[in-house]
Enzyme design. Structure first.
Site, PDB file in Angstrom:
ATOM      1  N   GLY A  28     -26.039  -2.244  34.300  1.00  0.00           N
ATOM      2  CA  GLY A  28     -25.040  -1.194  34.490  1.00  0.00           C
ATOM      3  C   GLY A  28     -23.684  -1.726  34.911  1.00  0.00           C
ATOM      4  O   GLY A  28     -23.418  -2.916  34.822  1.00  0.00           O
ATOM      5  N   TYR A  29     -22.832  -0.812  35.356  1.00  0.00           N
ATOM      6  CA  TYR A  29     -21.425  -1.083  35.612  1.00  0.00           C
ATOM      7  C   TYR A  29     -20.831  -1.778  34.380  1.00  0.00           C
ATOM      8  O   TYR A  29     -20.319  -2.893  34.429  1.00  0.00           O
ATOM      9  CB  TYR A  29     -21.190  -1.884  36.901  1.00  0.00           C
ATOM     10  CG  TYR A  29     -19.875  -1.480  37.503  1.00  0.00           C
ATOM     11  CD1 TYR A  29     -19.748  -0.268  38.187  1.00  0.00           C
ATOM     12  CD2 TYR A  29     -18.742  -2.254  37.324  1.00  0.00           C
ATOM     13  CE1 TYR A  29     -18.523   0.143  38.680  1.00  0.00           C
ATOM     14  CE2 TYR A  29     -17.512  -1.840  37.814  1.00  0.00           C
ATOM     15  CZ  TYR A  29     -17.418  -0.640  38.486  1.00  0.00           C
ATOM     16  OH  TYR A  29     -16.204  -0.226  38.967  1.00  0.00           O
ATOM     17  N   HIS A  34     -20.874  -5.760  27.623  1.00  0.00           N
ATOM     18  CA  HIS A  34     -22.062  -4.937  27.330  1.00  0.00           C
ATOM     19  C   HIS A  34     -21.838  -4.103  26.065  1.00  0.00           C
ATOM     20  O   HIS A  34     -22.728  -3.985  25.224  1.00  0.00           O
ATOM     21  CB  HIS A  34     -22.337  -3.964  28.477  1.00  0.00           C
ATOM     22  CG  HIS A  34     -22.589  -4.594  29.804  1.00  0.00           C
ATOM     23  ND1 HIS A  34     -21.705  -4.513  30.843  1.00  0.00           N
ATOM     24  CD2 HIS A  34     -23.642  -5.311  30.269  1.00  0.00           C
ATOM     25  CE1 HIS A  34     -22.193  -5.128  31.904  1.00  0.00           C
ATOM     26  NE2 HIS A  34     -23.366  -5.631  31.580  1.00  0.00           N
TER      27      HIS A  34
HETATM   28  P1  AMP Z   1     -25.871  -7.720  33.125  1.00  0.00           P
HETATM   29  O1  AMP Z   1     -25.597  -6.254  33.213  1.00  0.00           O
HETATM   30  O2  AMP Z   1     -24.865  -8.568  33.837  1.00  0.00           O
HETATM   31  O3  AMP Z   1     -27.304  -8.068  33.448  1.00  0.00           O
HETATM   32  O4  AMP Z   1     -25.683  -8.111  31.596  1.00  0.00           O
HETATM   33  C1  AMP Z   1     -26.400  -7.453  30.576  1.00  0.00           C
HETATM   34  C2  AMP Z   1     -26.216  -8.206  29.286  1.00  0.00           C
HETATM   35  O5  AMP Z   1     -24.825  -8.248  28.954  1.00  0.00           O
HETATM   36  C3  AMP Z   1     -26.694  -9.665  29.378  1.00  0.00           C
HETATM   37  O6  AMP Z   1     -27.352 -10.003  28.170  1.00  0.00           O
HETATM   38  C4  AMP Z   1     -25.401 -10.410  29.531  1.00  0.00           C
HETATM   39  O7  AMP Z   1     -25.464 -11.738  29.048  1.00  0.00           O
HETATM   40  C5  AMP Z   1     -24.454  -9.574  28.690  1.00  0.00           C
HETATM   41  N1  AMP Z   1     -23.076  -9.832  29.089  1.00  0.00           N
HETATM   42  C6  AMP Z   1     -22.581  -9.832  30.355  1.00  0.00           C
HETATM   43  N2  AMP Z   1     -21.275 -10.169  30.338  1.00  0.00           N
HETATM   44  C7  AMP Z   1     -20.941 -10.399  29.044  1.00  0.00           C
HETATM   45  C8  AMP Z   1     -19.738 -10.797  28.374  1.00  0.00           C
HETATM   46  N3  AMP Z   1     -18.606 -11.022  29.049  1.00  0.00           N
HETATM   47  N4  AMP Z   1     -19.769 -10.926  27.033  1.00  0.00           N
HETATM   48  C9  AMP Z   1     -20.912 -10.703  26.336  1.00  0.00           C
HETATM   49  N5  AMP Z   1     -22.080 -10.331  26.906  1.00  0.00           N
HETATM   50  C10 AMP Z   1     -22.103 -10.184  28.238  1.00  0.00           C
END
Ligand code: AMP
Length: 277
Positions: A28-29, A34
């Site tokens: 989230g957030y 994402h």
């Molecule tokens: P998180 O909410 O941080 O667990 O991230 C969820 C998914 O989004 C994970 O697969 C992350 O690798 C991906 N993600 C987070 N930040 C980025 C970004 N800047 N660019 C691309 N994918 C991202």
């Protein structure tokens, strides 16, 4: 857009989706990073499912679980225009009811880098992703290159446990000044936000040296360390030049490789990486 919490609601909603389902697991957030995964899933699949769950088991005791940013309404408003079919937003009690005792652990690949700095982190990640895969039963799952070791570890788990799921890893989305987008960027104080670009500058310095013919991994690591050392607000945790698949540190850069680093900027821990092809 169906928005569900309990496992029963999830199963009912999942049965309504015929054809291919792409799952985008998130905490989230949401930001453009994402959303880029969700858009890619939208292009590839008949249906898109997004999970929003701040997974307590992947946070260490001294980490930021309680202050991790959360705003479901904002997240739903961001994804609604993309055309998401199903949002699963379980509670910790749904994922880990009393008496919970089963864990999924990938071995060697979780030992260096993030695994060394965050003991138990990947055990939490692989366990929750296995549970998401089992519950949602997607044909494809989308992850960001931003979390390079996480993508490698989940790929290993998919292979080792025979999940019939295709993993798709999407490029890192960045702010105009190069800072990789992250929910944790919200923690950065104004002065830290400027300093945080040092991760991108360190990786860029090493990558351009590589493109100019440098093949000594130690020299690339030193270049990254020197760039970070010039930023007084940066406190590096690790700097790595490793084999892309095994994450073993290299002497000589050969084949697909990964430059990666973890840096504390003030009290905010940031990670980033570049791939060398
Ligand atoms: P998180 O909410 O941080 O667990 O991230 C969820 C998914 O989004 C994970 O697969 C992350 O690798 C991906 N993600 C987070 N930040 C980025 C970004 N800047 N660019 C691309 N994918 C991202």
């Amino acid at each position: 857009m169906m928005i569900v919490n309990s496992l029963d609601e999830l199963q009912t909603a999942r049965h309504l989706l015929d054809g291919t389902v792409g799952l985008v697991p998130t905490m989230g957030y949401l930001h453009e990073g994402h959303l880029s995964l969700i858009r890619r899933a939208r292009e590839d699949c008949d249906h898109v499912a997004v999970s929003i769950f701040v997974n307590p088991t992947q946070f260490g005791a001294n980490e930021d679980l309680s202050k991790y940013p959360r705003d479901l309404e904002r997240d739903l408003n961001l994804i609604d225009p993309i055309g998401v079919d199903l949002v699963w937003n379980p509670t910790p009690e749904i994922m880990y009811p009393p008496g919970y005792q089963t864990w999924v652990e990938v071995e060697t690949l979780t030992h260096p880098l993030e695994g060394r700095m965050r003991p138990g982190h990947f055990k939490g990640v692989t366990t929750v992703v296995a549970k998401l895969f089992n519950a949602v039963q997607p044909q494809r799952a989308y992850f960001g290159q931003k979390d390079a070791q996480q993508a490698a570890v989940i790929r290993q788990m998919v292979r080792d446990l025979n999940f019939p799921i295709e993993m798709i890893v999407c490029p890192t989305m960045r702010e105009p000044d190069g800072l990789a987008m992250s929910s944790r960027n919200k923690y950065l104080e104004v002065e830290d936000r400027q300093a945080a670009t040092v991760l991108f500058h360190a990786l860029s310095a090493a990558k351009s040296a590589y493109e100019n013919g440098e093949r000594s991994a130690e020299k690339l690591r030193t270049l990254m360390k020197d760039t970070l050392a010039a930023e007084p607000r940066a406190n590096p945790q690790y700097v790595s030049c490793a084999n892309y698949d095994t994450l073993e540190e290299l002497d000589v850069v050969k084949g697909k490789s990964l430059l990666s680093l973890a840096v504390l900027i003030g009290r905010t821990r940031l990670i980033d990486n570049f791939v060398l092809e």
